[in-house]
Write an enzyme that holds these catalytic residues in place. Structure first.
Site, PDB file in Angstrom:
ATOM      1  N   GLY A 103       0.809  -1.209   0.000  1.00  0.00           N
ATOM      2  CA  GLY A 103       0.000   0.000   0.000  1.00  0.00           C
ATOM      3  C   GLY A 103       0.843   1.259   0.000  1.00  0.00           C
ATOM      4  N   HIS A 320       2.500 -10.670   7.127  1.00  0.00           N
ATOM      5  CA  HIS A 320       2.428  -9.254   6.753  1.00  0.00           C
ATOM      6  C   HIS A 320       3.810  -8.590   6.837  1.00  0.00           C
ATOM      7  CE1 HIS A 320      -1.007  -6.543   5.822  1.00  0.00           C
ATOM      8  NE2 HIS A 320      -0.099  -5.599   6.011  1.00  0.00           N
ATOM      9  N   ARG A 323       4.800  -6.927  10.132  1.00  0.00           N
ATOM     10  CA  ARG A 323       4.245  -5.619  10.468  1.00  0.00           C
ATOM     11  C   ARG A 323       3.052  -5.686  11.426  1.00  0.00           C
ATOM     12  NH1 ARG A 323       5.385  -1.465   7.188  1.00  0.00           N
ATOM     13  NH2 ARG A 323       3.251  -0.705   6.889  1.00  0.00           N
TER      14      ARG A 323
END
Length: 424
Positions: A103, A320, A323
């Site tokens: 993102g 992830h 994270r």
């Protein structure tokens, strides 16, 4: 399906260019790649991209645990011809590699997801378009042409928005829906907290939302809240407001007058995660789409078996990138038990920590059908835009091919558990 250039051809071209003093713009060594990208990125951007949760134990484990395994090469095999092609969830791919969803890539380069999509398409590598992209999925799909792409879905508190995202993904040619499971709320990301920086509050990384008709209708329906806390007015808050106004579709002046940019950010922060996400949501998704459903974030073998029983089409074994849960099991450590539990009934993709061709071999020997990379291509993006992402992809594929052949194989299907031994 495009065929990647020979690793030997790629290698030779680099050395020949060096005769004239030309060196690669994008370093191949992962440490140098990250160091050079850090020089180009703002402190906030580097913290967001490179940082993990808490003390960074999971980030470190994702890398260190690859070293628990060693490749055991075989020498007397004919490796003169090689074929890296792979069949994965209805796709014929040139190699067992995908680009994981990242993102807010506008932090790395103005072209963000468009540059990433074009580079992925150049190599025939599927891009998992991020739910938190800086460009709408339709623009990314257009930039990619007929190249393969999937769509990452964060399950919103607004079910109608979930349906809209899925429908848009189908309409723009995505061939699978990847549900991210591990972000029901943001992890305790100390790098970002120390800088008090969250890009979404500046309107960054919410292009899927601001381009969505359901989201825009929800913005229209938002009541005024005179009791809402307001930030102090100073140069920093005014700069943040300016970023927010420019990030939202439309002119900054119109956005200021209407207040839509501020409302969009407020709405997004209130609905983008859903702590109630459970197996019932996954079952409902099947009624929303005929596309394959892939779950991203599975680490427990019991959940992997449940996913098979629920008719899920594939799993991305991911934490992830370290994270979310600090101190969580690394993905390469979780993979063997998941592979044993699934027994080949659905494909497994390994994400988090892959940095080399050797890593790819180790993951596939432990049961992965393919791997996905994230931060490395973000660093390439920061250094050279589309060309930087392309060089990272090409370098990794060359590294994989050479390691495959030097270890005695000529195709990904040659790799199995016999290729590895445990490190002492």
């Amino acid at each position: 399906m495009s065929v990647p250039p020979s690793a030997l051809t790629h290698q030779r071209s680099i050395y020949l260019a060096g005769v004239s003093g030309e060196r690669p713009r994008v370093p191949f060594h992962i440490t140098s790649l990250e160091q050079e990208a850090e020089k180009r990125l703002s402190a906030q951007a580097y913290a967001y991209i490179a940082g993990g949760a808490g003390a960074g134990q999971t980030v470190a484990a994702n890398r260190a645990d690859f070293n628990r395994w060693r490749i055991l090469p075989r020498m007397l095999n004919d490796v003169s011809e090689v074929d890296l092609s792979t069949r994965l969830i209805g796709l014929d791919l040139p190699a067992p590699l995908l680009l994981a969803p990242l993102g807010v890539m506008e932090l790395a380069h103005p072209q963000s997801d468009l540059a990433i999509g074009r580079a992925a398409a150049k190599h025939g590598v599927p891009l998992i378009i991020s739910n938190q992209a800086s460009r709408p999925m339709e623009e990314v799909a257009k930039a990619m042409g007929d190249a393969p792409r999937w769509f990452q879905l964060y399950w919103s508190r607004e079910e109608e928005l979930v349906k809209s995202f899925v429908s848009r993904a189908e309409n723009c040619g995505c061939s699978a829906i990847v549900v991210t499971l591990d972000t029901k709320m943001l992890g305790w990301r100390v790098n970002d907290l120390d800088l008090a920086y969250l890009p979404f509050l500046r309107g960054k990384g919410i292009a899927q939302y601001t381009s969505d008709p359901v989201f825009q209708r929800l913005v229209d329906e938002m009541p005024e809240d005179p009791q809402a806390p307001k930030p102090r007015i100073n140069l920093k808050s005014l700069a943040t407001l300016w970023q927010m106004l420019n990030a939202h579709p439309g002119s900054p002046l119109d956005n200021l007058r209407s207040g839509r940019a501020q409302k969009a950010v407020k709405l997004f922060t209130g609905i983008y995660t859903n702590p109630t996400l459970n197996w019932e949501h996954i079952a409902r998704l099947r009624s929303y789409t005929r596309l394959p459903i892939i779950l991203k974030g599975i680490l427990h073998p019991e959940e992997a078996v449940r996913a098979v029983d629920e008719g899920v089409d594939g799993l991305i074994v991911s934490n992830h990138g370290g994270r979310q849960v600090d101190g969580a099991v690394s993905t390469i450590s979780a993979l063997p038990a998941i592979s044993s539990a699934v027994k080949g009934r659905i494909p497994l993709i390994l994400d988090s920590g892959v940095r080399s061709g050797a890593d790819m071999i180790k993951a596939m020997a432990l049961g992965a059908s393919a791997v996905a990379i994230g931060r490395p291509y973000a660093y390439g993006l920061a250094l050279a835009g589309e060309d930087g992402v392309s060089e990272v992809i090409r370098g990794l594929l060359s590294d994989f091919e050479l390691n495959l052949r030097l270890a005695g194989g000529t195709r990904p299907s040659d790799i199995d558990a016999s290729w590895l031994v445990r490190a002492p």
